[in-house]
Each structure stands twice: as structure tokens, then as C-alpha cells.
Design an enzyme around this catalytic site. Structure first.
Site, PDB file in Angstrom:
ATOM      1  N   ASP A  15       0.866  -1.078  -0.042  1.00 45.39           N
ATOM      2  CA  ASP A  15       0.267   0.053  -0.034  1.00 45.39           C
ATOM      3  C   ASP A  15       0.847   1.366  -0.025  1.00 45.39           C
ATOM      4  O   ASP A  15       1.672   1.520   0.544  1.00 45.39           O
ATOM      5  CB  ASP A  15      -0.822  -0.079   1.446  1.00 45.39           C
ATOM      6  CG  ASP A  15      -1.951  -1.025   1.265  1.00 45.39           C
ATOM      7  OD1 ASP A  15      -2.046  -1.736   0.261  1.00 45.39           O
ATOM      8  OD2 ASP A  15      -2.326  -1.366   2.431  1.00 45.39           O
ATOM      9  N   GLY A  43      -5.193 -10.907   1.101  1.00 39.84           N
ATOM     10  CA  GLY A  43      -4.906 -12.218   1.468  1.00 39.84           C
ATOM     11  C   GLY A  43      -3.932 -12.147   2.641  1.00 39.84           C
ATOM     12  O   GLY A  43      -3.884 -12.929   3.499  1.00 39.84           O
ATOM     13  N   ALA A  44      -2.816 -11.259   2.406  1.00 40.34           N
ATOM     14  CA  ALA A  44      -1.774 -11.122   3.370  1.00 40.34           C
ATOM     15  C   ALA A  44      -2.334 -10.612   4.626  1.00 40.34           C
ATOM     16  O   ALA A  44      -1.885 -11.217   5.698  1.00 40.34           O
ATOM     17  CB  ALA A  44      -0.865 -10.374   2.808  1.00 40.34           C
ATOM     18  N   GLU A 144      -9.189 -11.351  -4.445  1.00 37.33           N
ATOM     19  CA  GLU A 144      -8.133 -10.589  -5.170  1.00 37.33           C
ATOM     20  C   GLU A 144      -7.303 -11.396  -5.856  1.00 37.33           C
ATOM     21  O   GLU A 144      -6.307 -10.816  -6.359  1.00 37.33           O
ATOM     22  CB  GLU A 144      -7.430  -9.581  -4.024  1.00 37.33           C
ATOM     23  CG  GLU A 144      -8.204  -8.398  -3.492  1.00 37.33           C
ATOM     24  CD  GLU A 144      -7.511  -7.399  -2.568  1.00 37.33           C
ATOM     25  OE1 GLU A 144      -8.007  -6.425  -2.284  1.00 37.33           O
ATOM     26  OE2 GLU A 144      -6.348  -7.779  -1.947  1.00 37.33           O
ATOM     27  N   GLY A 223     -19.845  -3.904  10.345  1.00 34.87           N
ATOM     28  CA  GLY A 223     -19.047  -2.570  10.905  1.00 34.87           C
ATOM     29  C   GLY A 223     -19.392  -2.534  12.429  1.00 34.87           C
ATOM     30  O   GLY A 223     -19.328  -3.546  13.067  1.00 34.87           O
ATOM     31  N   ALA A 249      -8.795  -3.083   7.397  1.00 36.05           N
ATOM     32  CA  ALA A 249      -8.629  -4.225   7.780  1.00 36.05           C
ATOM     33  C   ALA A 249      -9.242  -4.979   8.652  1.00 36.05           C
ATOM     34  O   ALA A 249      -9.027  -6.241   9.350  1.00 36.05           O
ATOM     35  CB  ALA A 249      -7.094  -4.505   7.964  1.00 36.05           C
ATOM     36  N   ALA A 250     -10.530  -4.296   9.397  1.00 37.87           N
ATOM     37  CA  ALA A 250     -11.365  -5.270  10.356  1.00 37.87           C
ATOM     38  C   ALA A 250     -11.772  -6.200   9.631  1.00 37.87           C
ATOM     39  O   ALA A 250     -11.919  -7.165  10.507  1.00 37.87           O
ATOM     40  CB  ALA A 250     -12.592  -3.965  10.557  1.00 37.87           C
ATOM     41  N   GLY A 251     -12.374  -6.223   8.617  1.00 41.77           N
ATOM     42  CA  GLY A 251     -12.753  -7.442   7.787  1.00 41.77           C
ATOM     43  C   GLY A 251     -11.813  -8.599   7.795  1.00 41.77           C
ATOM     44  O   GLY A 251     -11.967  -9.768   8.161  1.00 41.77           O
ATOM     45  N   ASP A 252     -10.769  -8.194   7.546  1.00 43.48           N
ATOM     46  CA  ASP A 252      -9.357  -9.082   7.524  1.00 43.48           C
ATOM     47  C   ASP A 252      -9.012  -9.823   8.859  1.00 43.48           C
ATOM     48  O   ASP A 252      -8.944 -10.829   8.840  1.00 43.48           O
ATOM     49  CB  ASP A 252      -8.151  -8.580   6.799  1.00 43.48           C
ATOM     50  CG  ASP A 252      -8.463  -8.084   5.323  1.00 43.48           C
ATOM     51  OD1 ASP A 252      -9.255  -8.565   4.802  1.00 43.48           O
ATOM     52  OD2 ASP A 252      -7.891  -7.053   4.908  1.00 43.48           O
TER      53      ASP A 252
HETATM   54  P1  ADP Z   1     -14.903  -4.926   6.390  1.00 42.99           P
HETATM   55  O1  ADP Z   1     -13.554  -4.259   6.809  1.00 42.99           O
HETATM   56  O2  ADP Z   1     -14.885  -5.965   5.375  1.00 42.99           O
HETATM   57  O3  ADP Z   1     -15.691  -3.492   5.579  1.00 42.99           O
HETATM   58  P2  ADP Z   1     -16.731  -4.495   8.672  1.00 42.99           P
HETATM   59  O4  ADP Z   1     -16.650  -3.131   8.484  1.00 42.99           O
HETATM   60  O5  ADP Z   1     -18.178  -5.128   8.687  1.00 42.99           O
HETATM   61  O6  ADP Z   1     -15.878  -5.256   7.441  1.00 42.99           O
HETATM   62  O7  ADP Z   1     -16.107  -4.914  10.005  1.00 42.99           O
HETATM   63  C1  ADP Z   1     -15.809  -6.493  10.311  1.00 42.99           C
HETATM   64  C2  ADP Z   1     -15.982  -6.579  11.767  1.00 42.99           C
HETATM   65  O8  ADP Z   1     -14.988  -5.595  12.451  1.00 42.99           O
HETATM   66  C3  ADP Z   1     -17.183  -6.328  12.125  1.00 42.99           C
HETATM   67  O9  ADP Z   1     -18.033  -7.311  12.138  1.00 42.99           O
HETATM   68  C4  ADP Z   1     -16.992  -6.052  13.781  1.00 42.99           C
HETATM   69  O10 ADP Z   1     -16.852  -6.932  14.444  1.00 42.99           O
HETATM   70  C5  ADP Z   1     -15.709  -5.206  13.852  1.00 42.99           C
HETATM   71  N1  ADP Z   1     -15.731  -3.829  13.760  1.00 42.99           N
HETATM   72  C6  ADP Z   1     -15.731  -3.098  12.482  1.00 42.99           C
HETATM   73  N2  ADP Z   1     -15.881  -1.508  12.765  1.00 42.99           N
HETATM   74  C7  ADP Z   1     -15.796  -1.659  14.111  1.00 42.99           C
HETATM   75  C8  ADP Z   1     -16.011  -0.664  15.203  1.00 42.99           C
HETATM   76  N3  ADP Z   1     -16.150   0.649  15.015  1.00 42.99           N
HETATM   77  N4  ADP Z   1     -16.111  -0.906  16.538  1.00 42.99           N
HETATM   78  C9  ADP Z   1     -15.940  -2.299  16.687  1.00 42.99           C
HETATM   79  N5  ADP Z   1     -15.842  -3.291  16.006  1.00 42.99           N
HETATM   80  C10 ADP Z   1     -15.902  -2.931  14.641  1.00 42.99           C
END
Ligand code: ADP
Length: 303
Positions: A15, A43-44, A144, A223, A249-252
Site C-alpha cells: 500500500d 490475502g496477506a 483479490e 461494521g 482491515a477490520a474484515g481481514d
Molecule cells: P470490512 O472491513 O470487510 O468492511 P466490517 O466493516 O463489517 O468489514 O467489519 C468487520 C468486523 O469488524 C465487524 O463485524 C466488527 O466485528 C468489527 N468492527 C468494524 N468496525 C468496528 C467498530 N467501529 N467497532 C467495533 N468493531 C468493529
């Protein structure tokens, strides 16, 4: 090295990020930005998330170019609990790069040159040893990498009796077919991806449609609103209340930790709780891979 319980197949990017007052419009030059470079690629990120959360090394299947970014990525993986011997270096191709603009509001614009990631082929998957799959319990992948490669990975994993997790990111509607989704035990879209895959905005409706197409279960991540499991039973798991600093990377983080928990035999609801804790830690810290939690932190958050 002990055999891996988890195999991750996916992308490696570097990145290249500029934080600037605003995202340039076409033809515009915006001065005053700050630059930084960071290891990335879904993936990473997922492989590192799993490796930090797992007890045993995690195997990562990927492709990098024969260049500085590729060598830096391999060097980075060598510091994680990852088996990287099946990462192929593709001659005459640049490593994957994401050019990312971030403005003062945190809004971003991203352009990805997938480079070597597009040269991870079904033949690479065919060449993987049978005992790698025989020893593992979970296969995790995202979109990806070329779809035909992802599908071959899912086929091999399924044939070897692994639990398969597909994070359909980015959302490519062509994967929403019975042939592909029948290979998936757990599909993990975020709400936007679920809507793009199905044309339905309602989380429950979209997930049910994806299940009807053949995947075992859908975990839709929402989220800050947590996640929704749509399977034999439907369960909503709230997110943990934290102050989010950077949700990259929350989803990752969620997917990597989910793979670990599933590989250790947790039922899906408990595994999703574990993944929710890991993701909550990641959003409290900056960056993608630097923000990913290790096992002790996840366990401490849950105790
Ligand atoms: P992506 O990053 O793929 O868009 P999400 O935004 O749905 O995925 O976030 C994935 C997971 O991360 C959520 O299910 C939740 O558990 C956690 N998460 C994301 N945002 C927050 C937040 N603001 N506070 C607490 N947990 C969060």
C-alpha cells in the site's frame, strides 16, 4: 515445523498511501500530503491475522513479483508465524501495488495494480502437496486472486474435507453461482458486498439468497453493528464497544481470527465471538497489518 491447521490463499500488495487535504480530482495536483508505505493485500492481511491468532504456523499461498516490494513482503512474512514456502515469485511481473489517497475526513480512493497476484494460477494450486491439505482443517480465501484459482483452491480443500471460508471481497457478482457457492461452508461478506452479490439491501434477505445458492452459512459483517450469522439458526452478535481509530482491515482481522477459531473446533457462534474480539482490537489501532491482534490480546479481551 508442525503442520498448518489453516491454509490461506490470497493477494499480496504494497500500500502506497498519501494522506492529503483532499483527494485529487481528475487533472488536479494536490500538494501538502504525507506519504507512507505499508504491507497490505487482503490475502496477506488475513494470513497475518490468522498467524498471530493461531498456535501453529499458518500456510499462505500467494504470488509476488521478482522486485523490491515482493522481497520486502517475503521478509515481512518471515517475521510472522507463517509458512511462506508456497508463495511463488513470478518473473517479469511487478508485485501488487495499491495507490491509496486518504483525505482529512478519512475518505479514501484506491487504485490497485494486481500485478503478480493475477499470475497465481490453478496450476499453482494443483502443484500443492496432498499432505498439506490432508493435515489442515480450514481453508480461507478472498477474491483479490483470479477466480479460477480461488475455485481450484476451494475444490482441493473440499476434496480433502477442510472447512472452507470465502470472504467475497471485492464483491464479484460472478461468484454468486450454485457451482461456486456449493464449495463454500462459510461466506463472510460485509453488508455492502452482500448487497452487491445479490442485488438485495436487506441483510437477512441477501444472506438467505446466498444460502439458497448453496453455501452452508453466511456471516454478514456489519461494521460497528457486529455481525449476523444466517445458517441453520440466525444469530446476531454485537460488536465490542471500542473507540475506533482506523477500521482498515477490520474484515481481514475478523476472517483470520474466524479461521483460527473454526480450526480449533469452536461452533460458529463462538468462533464469531472470537473473531469479533479480534476485529475490535484491530480497529483501535492504525494501519492494516500493524493493527492485527495476537492470541494473548484476543484471549485477554474475552476473559
Ligand atoms: P470490512 O472491513 O470487510 O468492511 P466490517 O466493516 O463489517 O468489514 O467489519 C468487520 C468486523 O469488524 C465487524 O463485524 C466488527 O466485528 C468489527 N468492527 C468494524 N468496525 C468496528 C467498530 N467501529 N467497532 C467495533 N468493531 C468493529
Amino acid at each position: 515445523m508442525p503442520p498448518s491447521a489453516i491454509i490461506v490463499l490470497g493477494s499480496v500488495n504494497t500500500d502506497l498511501v498519501i494522506r492529503s487535504p483532499r483527494i485529487p480530482a481528475p487533472g488536479e495536483t494536490v500538494l501538502g500530503g504525507e506519504y507512507f508505505q505499508a504491507p497490505g493485500g487482503k490475502g496477506a492481511n488475513q494470513a497475518v491475522a490468522a498467524a498471530r491468532a493461531a498456535r501453529d504456523p499458518v500456510t499462505f499461498i500467494a504470488a509476488v513479483g521478482d522486485d523490491e516490494f515482493g522481497r520486502a513482503a517475503l521478509d515481512n512474512f518471515s517475521r510472522e508465524n507463517l509458512v511462506s514456502q508456497y508463495i511463488t515469485t513470478v518473473p517479469h511481473q511487478p508485485s501488487g501495488v495499491a495507490l491509496i489517497f486518504v483525505d482529512e475526513q478519512g475518505e479514501n480512493a484506491i487504485s490497485v495494480a494486481s500485478g503478480a497476484n493475477l499470475h497465481l494460477t490453478p496450476q499453482h494450486v494443483d502443484a500443492l502437496p496432498e499432505n498439506l491439505f490432508a493435515a489442515a482443517g480450514v481453508f480461507l480465501c478472498c477474491l483479490e486472486s483470479p477466480i479460477e484459482t480461488v475455485v481450484r483452491g476451494l475444490q482441493r480443500a473440499r476434496a480433502a474435507g477442510l472447512i472452507t471460508i470465502l470472504n467475497p471481497a471485492p464483491a464479484l457478482p460472478e461468484i454468486a453461482t450454485p457451482e461456486i457457492l456449493a464449495l463454500v461452508d462459510v461466506l463472510t461478506p460485509n453488508a455492502g458486498e452482500a448487497a452487491l452479490l445479490t442485488g438485495r439491501d436487506g441483510v437477512g434477505e441477501a444472506a438467505q439468497q446466498l444460502r439458497d445458492l448453496g453455501c452452508g452459512c453466511v456471516i454478514t459483517t456489519l461494521g460497528p453493528d457486529g455481525c449476523q450469522i444466517t445458517g441453520e439458526t440466525n444469530v446476531r452478535i454485537p460488536s465490542r464497544k471500542v473507540t475506533a481509530v482506523d477500521t482498515t482491515a477490520a474484515g481481514d482481522a475478523f476472517n483470520g481470527a474466524l479461521a483460527v477459531a473454526v480450526s480449533e473446533g469452536l461452533a460458529l457462534e463462538q468462533a464469531a465471538h472470537w473473531a469479533t474480539a479480534a476485529a475490535a482490537i484491530a480497529v483501535t489501532r492504525s494501519g492494516a497489518q500493524p493493527s492485527l491482534a495476537d492470541r494473548d490480546e484476543i484471549e485477554a479481551a474475552l476473559s
